[in-house]
Design a protein around this motif. Structure first.
Motif, PDB file in Angstrom:
ATOM      1  N   ASN A 159       0.848  -1.191   0.000  1.00  0.00           N
ATOM      2  CA  ASN A 159       0.000   0.000   0.000  1.00  0.00           C
ATOM      3  C   ASN A 159       0.885   1.243   0.000  1.00  0.00           C
ATOM      4  OD1 ASN A 159      -1.876   2.004   0.289  1.00  0.00           O
ATOM      5  ND2 ASN A 159      -2.861   1.140   2.104  1.00  0.00           N
ATOM      6  N   PRO A 160       0.994   1.948  -1.130  1.00  0.00           N
ATOM      7  CA  PRO A 160       1.875   3.128  -1.196  1.00  0.00           C
ATOM      8  C   PRO A 160       1.428   4.251  -0.274  1.00  0.00           C
ATOM      9  CG  PRO A 160       0.509   2.969  -3.170  1.00  0.00           C
ATOM     10  CD  PRO A 160       0.313   1.685  -2.408  1.00  0.00           C
ATOM     11  N   ASP A 161       0.148   4.267   0.087  1.00  0.00           N
ATOM     12  CA  ASP A 161      -0.346   5.317   0.973  1.00  0.00           C
ATOM     13  C   ASP A 161       0.240   5.210   2.378  1.00  0.00           C
ATOM     14  OD1 ASP A 161      -1.898   6.314  -1.068  1.00  0.00           O
ATOM     15  OD2 ASP A 161      -3.705   5.208  -0.475  1.00  0.00           O
ATOM     16  N   ASP A 162       0.711   4.033   2.744  1.00  0.00           N
ATOM     17  CA  ASP A 162       1.311   3.857   4.070  1.00  0.00           C
ATOM     18  C   ASP A 162       2.702   4.486   4.145  1.00  0.00           C
ATOM     19  OD1 ASP A 162      -0.929   2.535   4.889  1.00  0.00           O
ATOM     20  OD2 ASP A 162      -0.093   0.521   4.638  1.00  0.00           O
ATOM     21  N   GLY A 163       3.319   4.713   3.002  1.00  0.00           N
ATOM     22  CA  GLY A 163       4.630   5.361   2.977  1.00  0.00           C
ATOM     23  C   GLY A 163       5.772   4.512   3.497  1.00  0.00           C
ATOM     24  N   LYS A 164       5.575   3.201   3.546  1.00  0.00           N
ATOM     25  CA  LYS A 164       6.630   2.340   4.062  1.00  0.00           C
ATOM     26  C   LYS A 164       7.524   1.857   2.923  1.00  0.00           C
ATOM     27  CE  LYS A 164       4.386   0.726   8.265  1.00  0.00           C
ATOM     28  NZ  LYS A 164       4.032  -0.454   9.097  1.00  0.00           N
ATOM     29  N   ILE A 165       8.820   2.034   3.139  1.00  0.00           N
ATOM     30  CA  ILE A 165       9.808   1.635   2.142  1.00  0.00           C
ATOM     31  C   ILE A 165      10.934   0.897   2.852  1.00  0.00           C
ATOM     32  CG2 ILE A 165      11.522   2.426   0.462  1.00  0.00           C
ATOM     33  CD1 ILE A 165       9.784   4.840  -0.066  1.00  0.00           C
ATOM     34  N   TYR A 166      11.327  -0.222   2.284  1.00  0.00           N
ATOM     35  CA  TYR A 166      12.478  -0.958   2.810  1.00  0.00           C
ATOM     36  C   TYR A 166      13.505  -1.134   1.692  1.00  0.00           C
ATOM     37  CZ  TYR A 166       9.446  -2.043   6.756  1.00  0.00           C
ATOM     38  OH  TYR A 166       8.612  -1.943   7.847  1.00  0.00           O
ATOM     39  N   PHE A 167      14.742  -1.344   2.106  1.00  0.00           N
ATOM     40  CA  PHE A 167      15.806  -1.558   1.137  1.00  0.00           C
ATOM     41  C   PHE A 167      15.719  -3.004   0.632  1.00  0.00           C
ATOM     42  CE2 PHE A 167      18.245   1.599   3.973  1.00  0.00           C
ATOM     43  CZ  PHE A 167      17.667   2.682   3.335  1.00  0.00           C
ATOM     44  N   LEU A 168      14.759  -3.229  -0.244  1.00  0.00           N
ATOM     45  CA  LEU A 168      14.474  -4.580  -0.704  1.00  0.00           C
ATOM     46  C   LEU A 168      13.860  -4.537  -2.096  1.00  0.00           C
ATOM     47  CD1 LEU A 168      14.287  -7.638   0.254  1.00  0.00           C
ATOM     48  CD2 LEU A 168      11.903  -7.117   0.827  1.00  0.00           C
ATOM     49  N   ASP A 169      14.292  -5.450  -2.941  1.00  0.00           N
ATOM     50  CA  ASP A 169      13.724  -5.611  -4.294  1.00  0.00           C
ATOM     51  C   ASP A 169      13.832  -4.340  -5.137  1.00  0.00           C
ATOM     52  OD1 ASP A 169      12.988  -8.165  -3.470  1.00  0.00           O
ATOM     53  OD2 ASP A 169      10.955  -7.548  -2.902  1.00  0.00           O
ATOM     54  N   ASP A 170      14.889  -3.581  -4.947  1.00  0.00           N
ATOM     55  CA  ASP A 170      15.092  -2.371  -5.744  1.00  0.00           C
ATOM     56  C   ASP A 170      16.140  -2.665  -6.814  1.00  0.00           C
ATOM     57  OD1 ASP A 170      15.588   0.070  -6.859  1.00  0.00           O
ATOM     58  OD2 ASP A 170      15.933   1.130  -4.972  1.00  0.00           O
ATOM     59  N   PRO A 171      15.735  -2.768  -8.066  1.00  0.00           N
ATOM     60  CA  PRO A 171      16.690  -3.132  -9.133  1.00  0.00           C
ATOM     61  C   PRO A 171      17.760  -2.075  -9.383  1.00  0.00           C
ATOM     62  CG  PRO A 171      14.579  -2.489 -10.074  1.00  0.00           C
ATOM     63  CD  PRO A 171      14.372  -2.573  -8.590  1.00  0.00           C
ATOM     64  N   ASP A 172      17.480  -0.846  -8.953  1.00  0.00           N
ATOM     65  CA  ASP A 172      18.446   0.226  -9.179  1.00  0.00           C
ATOM     66  C   ASP A 172      19.452   0.370  -8.037  1.00  0.00           C
ATOM     67  OD1 ASP A 172      17.188   0.942 -11.576  1.00  0.00           O
ATOM     68  OD2 ASP A 172      15.721   2.185 -10.498  1.00  0.00           O
TER      69      ASP A 172
END
Length: 315
Positions: free
Chosen positions: A241-254
């Motif tokens: 849910n992008p509205d929660d604003g939670k981001i982890y250093f995971l599954d980021d291809p860049d």
């Protein structure tokens, strides 16, 4: 201003403490302990911290314990003396062993270093000797860790007097029941932004042993992989849910591989909550951007069950 110990202020303040204390109706044994510690403190010389007391006629033993707490929190030698005072119903407890403060226009430090001590009155506890051994190891680790943070702070402000720097260290007992005693040591280092770290120390009162992360699991159990995979699942679920604003250093291809979360450490930071659930703890910036703060993941017990050495400790 130099960074140094904060001690009790002079003979006049000590006399006031004596006068207040003498009004308290307390057990003789406790009274003797406090008087002994005040006498020790009278021999001290050093800088001071203003101490405010709760005063009034008819002060009870509860008020006497307040005097006890003030003494412990303001003087290192008194804290050591006070570690001998029994606390009813408490096998293990924490005292503020050392206190440091430093402040100027650009920097400030507020540091309270705890020590974990065993109640000397627990003479019949079969785990007492092991508890004392374990608390010594914990206190050595706390001392080394806090000294490292203090020295880094001092080095930074000495090399650049204009730097804006802050350091706060304190502790909190988060669990104290028939089985476990857990103390959390936390630190916040502030410069351009803040960064918080936490360390947890867990004692098993029934065995006297310090509970370590590897010690929770059977020999040869691949707990690192199992727990890491569960945490990744939780991270992915939280980021749906992008509205929660939670981001982890995971599954980021860049992102480079070394900037992404892959697995926990073999001696990962953890605690066991009051529901007997395992909670994995990550410091700020470890697995997420700084605005996410400290990150905590409760691991389902059914995931852990085949790996656990003691199924009564985590349920």
């Amino acid at each position: 201003m130099k960074f140094e110990d904060i001690n009790l202020e002079g003979q006049e303040r000590l006399n006031e403490m004596k006068n207040d204390y003498e009004k308290c109706e307390v057990p003789l044994e406790l009274k003797n302990k406090i008087e002994e510690s005040i006498n020790r403190a009278e021999k001290e010389k050093g800088r001071s911290k203003v101490i405010h007391f709760v005063k009034g006629a008819g002060m009870t033993a509860v008020a006497a314990m307040l005097v006890l707490t003030i003494l412990v929190n303001t003087n290192q030698n008194v804290a050591m003396a006070m570690s001998e005072v029994p606390v009813l119903g408490s096998i293990v407890r924490a005292v503020t062993f050392r206190t440091y403060q430093e402040q100027s226009e650009n920097h400030e430090a507020n540091v309270k270093v705890p020590n974990v001590v065993v109640n000397p009155e627990e003479t019949e506890n079969p785990a007492k000797d092991k508890l004392e051994e374990s608390t010594k190891k914990i206190n050595m680790d706390i001392e080394a860790y806090t000294n490292k943070l203090i020295e880094e702070y001092k080095s930074d402000i000495e090399s650049d007097g204009e730097i804006h720097k802050g350091l706060d260290i304190d502790s909190e007992v988060i669990r104290d029941d028939d089985r476990l005693y857990i103390i959390k040591l936390w630190a916040v280092e502030t410069m351009a932004s803040g960064a918080q770290t936490e360390r947890y120390y867990t004692l098993d009162k029934t065995t006297g042993e310090q509970v370590t992360f590897p010690g929770l699991f059977k020999d040869g159990a691949d707990y690192v992989k199992v727990i890491s995979e569960n945490i990744k699942e939780q991270m992915r679920e939280q980021m749906k849910n992008p509205d929660d604003g939670k981001i982890y250093f995971l599954d980021d291809p860049d992102a480079p591989d070394d900037a992404q979360f892959t697995e926990i450490k073999a001696d990962q930071n953890f605690y066991i909550n009051d529901q007997n659930k395992l909670v994995i703890v990550f410091d700020e910036y470890d697995v997420a951007p700084g605005y996410m703060g400290m990150c905590y993941f409760e691991i389902p017990t059914d995931v852990l069950q085949p790996l656990l050495k003691d199924n009564e400790l985590i349920k």
